[in-house]
Design an enzyme around this catalytic site. Structure first.
Site, PDB file in Angstrom:
ATOM      1  N   CYS A 101       0.814  -1.230   0.000  1.00 47.54           N
ATOM      2  CA  CYS A 101       0.000   0.000   0.000  1.00 47.54           C
ATOM      3  C   CYS A 101       0.840   1.271   0.000  1.00 47.54           C
ATOM      4  CB  CYS A 101      -0.953  -0.003   1.186  1.00 47.54           C
ATOM      5  SG  CYS A 101      -2.058  -1.408   1.165  1.00 47.54           S
ATOM      6  N   HIS A 241      -3.457   7.085   2.506  1.00 49.17           N
ATOM      7  CA  HIS A 241      -3.878   5.808   1.916  1.00 49.17           C
ATOM      8  C   HIS A 241      -5.234   5.457   2.508  1.00 49.17           C
ATOM      9  CE1 HIS A 241      -4.197   1.723   0.792  1.00 49.17           C
ATOM     10  NE2 HIS A 241      -3.907   1.240   1.981  1.00 49.17           N
ATOM     11  N   ASN A 271     -10.275  -0.157  -0.138  1.00 53.30           N
ATOM     12  CA  ASN A 271      -8.811  -0.086  -0.137  1.00 53.30           C
ATOM     13  C   ASN A 271      -8.302  -0.618  -1.477  1.00 53.30           C
ATOM     14  OD1 ASN A 271      -6.075  -0.518   0.207  1.00 53.30           O
ATOM     15  ND2 ASN A 271      -6.250  -1.515   2.203  1.00 53.30           N
TER      16      ASN A 271
HETATM   17  O1  UT7 Z   1      -3.791  -1.097   3.805  1.00 53.24           O
HETATM   18  C1  UT7 Z   1      -3.410  -1.832   4.925  1.00 53.24           C
HETATM   19  C2  UT7 Z   1      -4.325  -3.014   4.994  1.00 53.24           C
HETATM   20  N1  UT7 Z   1      -5.391  -2.741   5.877  1.00 53.24           N
HETATM   21  C3  UT7 Z   1      -5.710  -3.602   6.812  1.00 53.24           C
HETATM   22  O2  UT7 Z   1      -5.076  -4.610   6.968  1.00 53.24           O
HETATM   23  C4  UT7 Z   1      -6.891  -3.280   7.673  1.00 53.24           C
HETATM   24  C5  UT7 Z   1      -6.543  -3.010   9.081  1.00 53.24           C
HETATM   25  N2  UT7 Z   1      -7.562  -3.502   9.978  1.00 53.24           N
HETATM   26  C6  UT7 Z   1      -8.862  -3.095   9.928  1.00 53.24           C
HETATM   27  O3  UT7 Z   1      -9.245  -2.270   9.109  1.00 53.24           O
HETATM   28  C7  UT7 Z   1      -9.813  -3.633  10.957  1.00 53.24           C
HETATM   29  O4  UT7 Z   1      -9.077  -4.346  11.924  1.00 53.24           O
HETATM   30  C8  UT7 Z   1     -10.905  -4.554  10.345  1.00 53.24           C
HETATM   31  C9  UT7 Z   1     -11.894  -3.712   9.532  1.00 53.24           C
HETATM   32  C10 UT7 Z   1     -10.294  -5.597   9.453  1.00 53.24           C
HETATM   33  C11 UT7 Z   1     -11.684  -5.236  11.463  1.00 53.24           C
HETATM   34  O5  UT7 Z   1     -12.261  -4.274  12.336  1.00 53.24           O
HETATM   35  P1  UT7 Z   1     -12.200  -4.498  13.921  1.00 53.24           P
HETATM   36  O6  UT7 Z   1     -12.929  -3.386  14.536  1.00 53.24           O
HETATM   37  O7  UT7 Z   1     -10.750  -4.687  14.268  1.00 53.24           O
HETATM   38  O8  UT7 Z   1     -13.050  -5.794  14.101  1.00 53.24           O
HETATM   39  P2  UT7 Z   1     -12.608  -7.174  14.780  1.00 53.24           P
HETATM   40  O9  UT7 Z   1     -11.627  -7.880  13.914  1.00 53.24           O
HETATM   41  O10 UT7 Z   1     -12.252  -6.899  16.207  1.00 53.24           O
HETATM   42  O11 UT7 Z   1     -13.957  -7.944  14.782  1.00 53.24           O
HETATM   43  C12 UT7 Z   1     -15.054  -7.598  15.637  1.00 53.24           C
HETATM   44  C13 UT7 Z   1     -16.152  -8.598  15.433  1.00 53.24           C
HETATM   45  C14 UT7 Z   1     -15.685 -10.050  15.515  1.00 53.24           C
HETATM   46  O12 UT7 Z   1     -16.709 -10.804  16.119  1.00 53.24           O
HETATM   47  P3  UT7 Z   1     -16.629 -11.196  17.676  1.00 53.24           P
HETATM   48  O13 UT7 Z   1     -15.354 -11.996  17.806  1.00 53.24           O
HETATM   49  O14 UT7 Z   1     -16.588  -9.900  18.415  1.00 53.24           O
HETATM   50  O15 UT7 Z   1     -17.876 -11.973  17.884  1.00 53.24           O
HETATM   51  C15 UT7 Z   1     -15.534 -10.468  14.081  1.00 53.24           C
HETATM   52  O16 UT7 Z   1     -15.703 -11.865  13.876  1.00 53.24           O
HETATM   53  O17 UT7 Z   1     -16.697  -8.451  14.107  1.00 53.24           O
HETATM   54  C16 UT7 Z   1     -16.672  -9.711  13.434  1.00 53.24           C
HETATM   55  N3  UT7 Z   1     -16.463  -9.464  12.018  1.00 53.24           N
HETATM   56  C17 UT7 Z   1     -17.477  -9.170  11.186  1.00 53.24           C
HETATM   57  N4  UT7 Z   1     -18.803  -9.064  11.383  1.00 53.24           N
HETATM   58  C18 UT7 Z   1     -19.562  -8.727  10.319  1.00 53.24           C
HETATM   59  C19 UT7 Z   1     -15.291  -9.434  11.333  1.00 53.24           C
HETATM   60  N5  UT7 Z   1     -15.543  -9.134  10.043  1.00 53.24           N
HETATM   61  C20 UT7 Z   1     -16.874  -8.954   9.926  1.00 53.24           C
HETATM   62  C21 UT7 Z   1     -17.723  -8.630   8.862  1.00 53.24           C
HETATM   63  N6  UT7 Z   1     -19.056  -8.527   9.101  1.00 53.24           N
HETATM   64  N7  UT7 Z   1     -17.260  -8.397   7.603  1.00 53.24           N
END
Ligand code: UT7
Length: 314
Positions: A101, A241, A271
């Site tokens: 990225c 980005h 992204n």
């Molecule tokens: O350009 C660099 C690349 N960018 C990245 O790598 C992205 C960086 N990371 C992020 O943007 C965020 O960490 C994410 C958007 C990927 C995830 O957001 P988060 O607030 O960190 O969510 P989380 O991973 O803590 O997940 C919270 C909950 C989980 O459920 P439980 O364990 O609380 O029951 C996940 O399983 O949300 C669940 N979850 C979803 N639910 C609905 C994860 N993905 C989804 C989804 N829809 N698509």
């Protein structure tokens, strides 16, 4: 941008997710996706032709083409070679760079150095991605984030146009495994096993990437303003980005800057990795957000880990 729109509602039909969750956690409403056999060099070619038209240069004027991409048409030859052929830039050398990225800023910095050294006069820099080809549409934690697209700029020595004041590049290979496509390279060539393990798709530890992105981007922006004897208030627009709206919001809050000073279009495109910054530059310019004399900060963070910034006097 490719024409096909993939909305959050489309994703609701593919994985266990909701429009609400995606908007709340990422700020993304839709992304663009290639179709009908369109590939990275096709998107980059369109963007490059438009950039050259804007800059008033012809393909024969180009000395060099540098493309940043993590989704090249092939591992080799370089996507830049395909672009060279498609636009007819017969005089130009051509190569790709891979810094995920942050790649567009890495590529711009190479172009700037070549031009400043006097070795070449005119360089085309493209950032282009077909991330849909390496996105696992059965994995809700990754597939909601990514989209396809391309952007390009022309870098030349000029006394009348915009000026790149400085670029800064950084990397931390010790965190390579937190954002990676494990399959397809020398460590894990394509095999039945690698396909069964879904190793040819983007994998990441979202929370760790999220935290490191905010931390490193904020520090780099502050270092960059210091290096240029500026203050953070001198910056008129930050073009970050576009990886997650919450990353952009948290960074602006840490810097003590209002969100109006950040350019955001993640809602429309998700992204797009290397393509995200040049697409944003183009839109910011068309929307009148870039005025002559403005100080603009480009900043990006991604796989490698790699990150980089660039200050431009518009
Ligand atoms: O350009 C660099 C690349 N960018 C990245 O790598 C992205 C960086 N990371 C992020 O943007 C965020 O960490 C994410 C958007 C990927 C995830 O957001 P988060 O607030 O960190 O969510 P989380 O991973 O803590 O997940 C919270 C909950 C989980 O459920 P439980 O364990 O609380 O029951 C996940 O399983 O949300 C669940 N979850 C979803 N639910 C609905 C994860 N993905 C989804 C989804 N829809 N698509």
């Amino acid at each position: 941008m490719p024409g096909k729109v993939l909305t959050n509602y489309d994703l609701e039909k593919m994985v266990d997710t909701t429009d609400d969750w995606i908007i709340q956690r990422t700020g993304i409403k839709q992304r663009r996706i290639v179709e009908n056999g369109q590939i990275t060099s096709d998107l980059a070619t369109q963007a490059s032709l438009r950039a050259m038209e804007d800059a008033g240069v012809s393909p024969r004027d180009l000395d060099m083409i540098i493309t940043s991409t993590i989704t090249p048409d092939h591992i080799f030859p370089s996507t830049s070679c395909f672009i060279q052929q498609k636009i007819g830039a017969t005089r130009a050398g051509a190569f790709d760079i891979l810094a995920a990225c942050a790649g567009f800023i890495y590529a711009m910095s190479i172009a700037q150095s070549f031009v400043n050294s006097g070795a070449v006069e005119t360089v085309l820099v493209a950032g282009a991605e077909c991330l849909s080809t390496i996105t696992d549409y059965t994995d809700r934690t990754t597939c909601v984030l990514f989209g396809d697209g391309a952007g390009a700029v022309v870098i030349q020595k000029s006394l009348t146009q915009h000026e790149i004041l400085s670029t800064s590049l950084a990397a931390d290979g010790s965190q390579a495994d937190i954002l990676i496509m494990p399959g397809g390279g020398a460590r894990s060539p394509a095999s039945l096993e690698s396909i069964q393990q879904r190793a040819h798709y983007i994998q990441f530890k979202g929370k760790e990437v999220f935290k490191l992105a905010i931390q490193n981007i904020t520090s780099l922006i502050l270092e960059t303003v210091n290096k240029n004897n500026l203050t953070i208030e001198d910056i008129d627009l930050i073009i970050p980005h576009q990886s997650n709206l919450r990353i952009i919001e948290a960074t602006m809050e840490k810097l003590g800057l209002p969100m109006e000073k950040a350019f955001v279009n993640i809602d429309k495109y998700g992204n797009t990795s290397s393509a995200s910054i040049p697409i944003a530059i183009d839109e910011a310019r068309r929307e009148g957000r870039l005025r002559r004399g403005d100080l603009v900060m480009l900043v990006a963070f991604g796989g490698g880990l790699t990150w980089g910034s660039s200050v431009i006097r518009w």
